[in-house]
Design a protein around this motif. Structure first.
Motif, short mmCIF file in Angstrom:
data_model
loop_
_atom_site.label_atom_id
_atom_site.label_comp_id
_atom_site.label_asym_id
_atom_site.label_seq_id
_atom_site.Cartn_x
_atom_site.Cartn_y
_atom_site.Cartn_z
N ALA A 206 0.78 -1.24 0.00
CA ALA A 206 0.00 0.00 0.00
C ALA A 206 0.80 1.29 0.00
CB ALA A 206 -0.94 0.00 1.21
N GLN A 207 1.77 1.41 0.90
CA GLN A 207 2.41 2.70 1.09
C GLN A 207 3.50 2.97 0.05
OE1 GLN A 207 1.73 5.10 3.19
NE2 GLN A 207 3.54 6.14 3.88
N LYS A 208 4.12 1.90 -0.40
CA LYS A 208 5.02 1.92 -1.56
C LYS A 208 6.32 2.71 -1.39
CE LYS A 208 1.23 0.36 -4.17
NZ LYS A 208 0.48 0.25 -5.39
N GLU A 209 6.81 2.79 -0.18
CA GLU A 209 8.14 3.37 0.04
C GLU A 209 9.09 2.20 0.28
OE1 GLU A 209 8.57 6.54 -0.43
OE2 GLU A 209 6.45 7.14 -0.37
N TRP A 210 9.48 1.57 -0.79
CA TRP A 210 10.35 0.39 -0.68
C TRP A 210 11.74 0.73 -1.19
CZ3 TRP A 210 5.87 -0.34 -4.00
CH2 TRP A 210 6.08 0.18 -5.29
N GLU A 556 8.39 -2.63 -9.07
CA GLU A 556 6.98 -3.00 -8.91
C GLU A 556 6.44 -3.60 -10.20
OE1 GLU A 556 3.97 0.10 -8.46
OE2 GLU A 556 2.94 -1.12 -6.98
N ILE A 559 0.34 -3.67 -12.01
CA ILE A 559 -0.82 -4.30 -11.35
C ILE A 559 -2.09 -3.65 -11.87
CG2 ILE A 559 -2.04 -4.50 -9.15
CD1 ILE A 559 0.89 -4.76 -7.93
N LEU B 17 9.31 11.34 -4.79
CA LEU B 17 9.61 10.13 -4.02
C LEU B 17 8.38 9.50 -3.38
CD1 LEU B 17 12.88 11.28 -2.16
CD2 LEU B 17 12.68 9.90 -4.24
N GLY B 19 4.94 7.63 -2.51
CA GLY B 19 4.33 6.40 -3.01
C GLY B 19 2.82 6.38 -2.95
N LYS B 25 -4.14 6.13 -9.44
CA LYS B 25 -4.74 4.91 -9.99
C LYS B 25 -6.24 5.04 -10.17
CE LYS B 25 -1.27 1.55 -9.39
NZ LYS B 25 -0.83 0.26 -8.88
N LEU B 43 5.46 4.66 -10.30
CA LEU B 43 5.95 5.55 -9.24
C LEU B 43 7.34 6.11 -9.51
CD1 LEU B 43 4.90 3.50 -6.12
CD2 LEU B 43 3.95 5.69 -6.83
N ARG B 44 7.59 7.24 -8.81
CA ARG B 44 8.94 7.81 -8.72
C ARG B 44 9.61 8.07 -10.07
NH1 ARG B 44 8.31 5.88 -3.64
NH2 ARG B 44 8.36 3.71 -4.10
#
Lengths: 559, 136
Positions: A206-210, A556, A559, B17, B19, B25, B43-44
């Motif tokens: 969900a948060q997507k700060e990977w 990612e 999706i 940066l 997310g 979406k 992203l990013r």
């Protein structure tokens, strides 16, 4: 069977009511709409009565507070013994500015700290990285090295104040920095407490700060479990978070199910690494959202405790009550706050916070009313804290344990939540576990679909947001003062990094960074080497880049 | 309207940066459901990557989603990169958490409209339909 007889007489009573009272009432005044739904678009019945809770066994399913399965709370005395911890999430600009905000909140009666880091920190970049441009200090405080962390906690004794840190992909580095600051303050690691969010699964969900690929990231999480169990036994190395899952659009049930299934995944990974169940699981904490639909939220928290206790017992054979008890933090739903008529947010936050309290939360963050506009001002942050104090000390809701226990509606919803979560568990188990489910994009797709369905319901007018799609004020004048963070923060932080770099021993930095890499390559616990590197003022960016060299980065899937 | 015989192509872009992609979406899917052709960058993305994608995909509009407060740095750069590569006519819109006082400046710099939280996806789809430059 006396129970059966009772149920059938209740059914007769319900039929009688239906014919004699309800039907004529509906004939006189039809209901406002044909379907009544929660904010998660779940159908709600007109009435809940004994028939709806006939399947619930008071002894097995509810029991008493402080007793298995803890549906009614983990403490026998609820909030009569100790109130929840009022822990406001704060962080913006420079470490010095955030330090001042922390001291202000503590002075005003806040009982724990919670650090919000900026996006470069969350992604493992230093403030001077080109990727950090425009983002330094914006969504949280800027921290690039131990020097910043020292400034952040100046005058705050880490042995007595508990600090929660919202940091995930680079969490092990932040744990290391925190421990070194504590050590320099003279604090005993065996005595310090606090929480590291460190929930990497919900980042992919969900948060997507990977940063790193999932499995390497999971290894880093397990490293912190192992290290803390040995060296920092009162510290919570993880806060398994549904909050962000909900904010991304999940329903209450999906938030509950994915979060608890994430929790199971961490237990599995810890056990596979050879950790002792009763040593690391008691320090796993949870974090849930408090959204607008009051009863649905209360049911979610109550179900969470029951599901966790049962799962720990049935799936893992746990018997130690510390392993069975689910402890959680709650934050009101940022996503529910509106830019339009922002003062209305104070009311939303109060009701959401009340749900968290009625659900038995251990700690609570109340959002500030200006957070749909920017990070909160001092004044807005103070009102948010006062909201908790009013709930705690004026309303009387903390006078008795689990005040909604036994409500037909709440018990029926709690039960439905549990059944729904178990169905999700089965689906995820059949995929091989949560890591595999995430790799397949399953929870991501489920959440995306719910977010879209909610948006459509909103645009059809099936769901209402006051000031947004109803009671709209045209030409509303925005008079809320907001906190502005400009680019001078980045310049200040770049200077700080340069100063820290100039003072350090380059040879020691290189040597300790090489040791971090080596530990990662060998599959050793990375914490000791990370702590050594942090001590030498290796920066966040340098350490994360060393680990990136070994682990690679996550891409990612579409999706 | 020349647009009636060809589908409007929109690039939904997520720079910076951050997310938080719920909005990006949802809007991508809503625009698709409204008959637009939508490309989502993921992203990013840097402003350079976004401008390159806009060119490559030959889009009529770029919808930028920023919730982190970095809009004043990122948006003008995206607009100027588009202009540099001859896409001055490409409609650029922004959605996200943007303080009121930043809006006039962003518009001056070439962002056609700023959509704040609470905007309906239909309003956004309509704005794009009414404001993209007709193709020759």
């Amino acid at each position: 069977m006396p129970e059966l007889k009772e149920t059938s007489s209740e059914n007769l009573q319900r039929e009688r009511w239906h014919d004699e009272t309800l039907r004529p009432a509906l004939a006189r005044q039809p209901e406002r709409k044909t379907h009544f739904q929660t904010v998660s678009l779940e159908e709600v019945n007109r009435l809940y009565d004994p028939a709806d809770v006939a399947e619930i066994d008071v002894e097995d399913d509810l029991s008493y507070p402080g007793e298995f399965p803890y549906t009614r709370g983990i403490h026998a005395t609820g909030y009569r013994g100790k109130l929840w911890t009022m822990r406001q999430f704060a962080g913006f600009g420079t470490p010095e500015e955030t330090n001042a905000r922390f001291k202000y909140l503590l002075k005003e009666g806040q009982t724990g700290l919670s650090v919000a880091y900026d996006l470069p920190a969350l992604m493992g970049y230093d403030a001077d990285s080109s990727l950090s441009e425009g983002e330094v200090g914006k969504c949280g405080v800027a921290v690039s090295s131990l020097a910043d962390m020292e400034a952040l906690f100046v005058g705050i004794p880490l042995e007595s104040v508990t600090v929660s840190q919202t940091i995930n992909a680079p969490a092990s580095v932040f744990l290391a920095m925190y421990l070194v600051v504590a050590e320099k303050q003279g604090a005993d690691w065996k005595k310090i407490s606090g929480t590291l969010q460190n929930d990497i699964l919900k980042e992919y969900i969900a948060q997507k700060e990977w940063i790193y690929p999932i499995r390497s990231a999971m290894k880093l999480v397990v490293d912190t479990f192992e290290f803390c169990a040995l060296r920092v036994p009162k510290y919570n190395p993880i806060s398994v978070s549904g909050y962000h899952i909900r904010e991304a659009g999940a329903t209450a049930l999906q938030e509950l199910a994915f979060t608890l299934r994430d929790g199971i995944e961490y237990v599995d990974w810890g056990l596979r690494a050879g950790l002792d169940l009763d040593r690391f699981v008691p320090r796993i904490s949870f974090f849930f959202n408090a959204h607008n639909d009051f009863f649905e939220e209360v049911a979610k928290y109550r179900a969470a405790r029951r599901i966790w206790a049962r799962t720990m017992r049935e799936r893992f054979g746990a018997t130690d009550e510390r392993t069975l008890k689910l402890r959680f933090h709650t934050q009101t739903a940022g996503v529910s706050l509106t830019v339009q008529q922002p003062l209305n947010n104070i009311v939303r936050v109060a009701i959401q916070a009340l749900a968290g309290v009625m659900g038995g939360t251990q700690s609570l963050h109340t959002d500030a009313y200006d957070e749909a506009l920017a990070l909160p001002t001092d004044k807005a942050a103070l009102i948010a804290l006062r909201t908790q104090q009013i709930i705690a000390e004026e309303t009387g809701v903390a006078n008795t344990v689990d005040p909604l226990g036994g409500s037909y509606f709440v018990e029926a919803l709690t039960d439905k939540m549990e059944r729904g979560a178990m169905e999700y568990f089965d689906r995820i188990d059949s995929m091989g576990g949560m890591v595999e489910a995430v790799e397949k994009g399953f929870p991501q797709r489920e959440i995306q679909e719910s977010a879209y369905q909610y948006q459509k319901a909103l645009e059809r007018g099936d769901q209402t947001i006051v000031g947004v799609n109803k009671y709209v004020m045209k030409d509303e004048v925005q008079e809320v003062p907001i906190l502005v963070i400009d680019e001078s923060v980045r310049n200040h932080q770049i200077e700080r990094i340069e100063q820290a770099r100039a003072k350090r021993d380059r040879g020691a930095v290189d040597r300790t960074l090489a040791a971090v890499k080596q530990a990662a390559q060998r599959g050793d616990n990375t914490m000791p080497a990370t702590i050594d590197a942090v001590r030498e003022y290796a920066t966040l960016g340098e350490i994360c880049s060393a680990l990136r060299d070994v682990y690679g980065v996550y891409e990612e899937p579409a999706i | 309207m020349s647009q009636s015989n060809q589908r409007i192509r929109v690039l939904v872009a997520k720079p910076g940066l951050d997310g938080h992609d719920r909005g990006a979406k949802v809007i991508a899917r809503a625009l698709r459901d409204a008959g637009r052709e939508v490309i989502y960058t993921g992203l990013r993305q840097t402003p350079e990557m976004i401008a390159a994608a806009a060119l490559q995909e030959d889009v009529d509009a770029v919808g930028v989603s920023i919730l982190s407060g970095a809009h004043n740095t990122l948006c003008p750069r995206i607009v100027s990169l588009l202009r540099e590569q001859g896409m001055a006519d490409t409609l650029v819109v922004l959605g996200g958490i943007v303080p009121q006082e930043d809006i006039p400046k962003l518009k001056e710099q070439g962002v056609a409209e700023i959509f704040l939280p609470g905007t309906s996806t239909q309003d956004i789809a309509e704005f794009i339909r009414n404001n993209v430059k007709p193709r020759d």
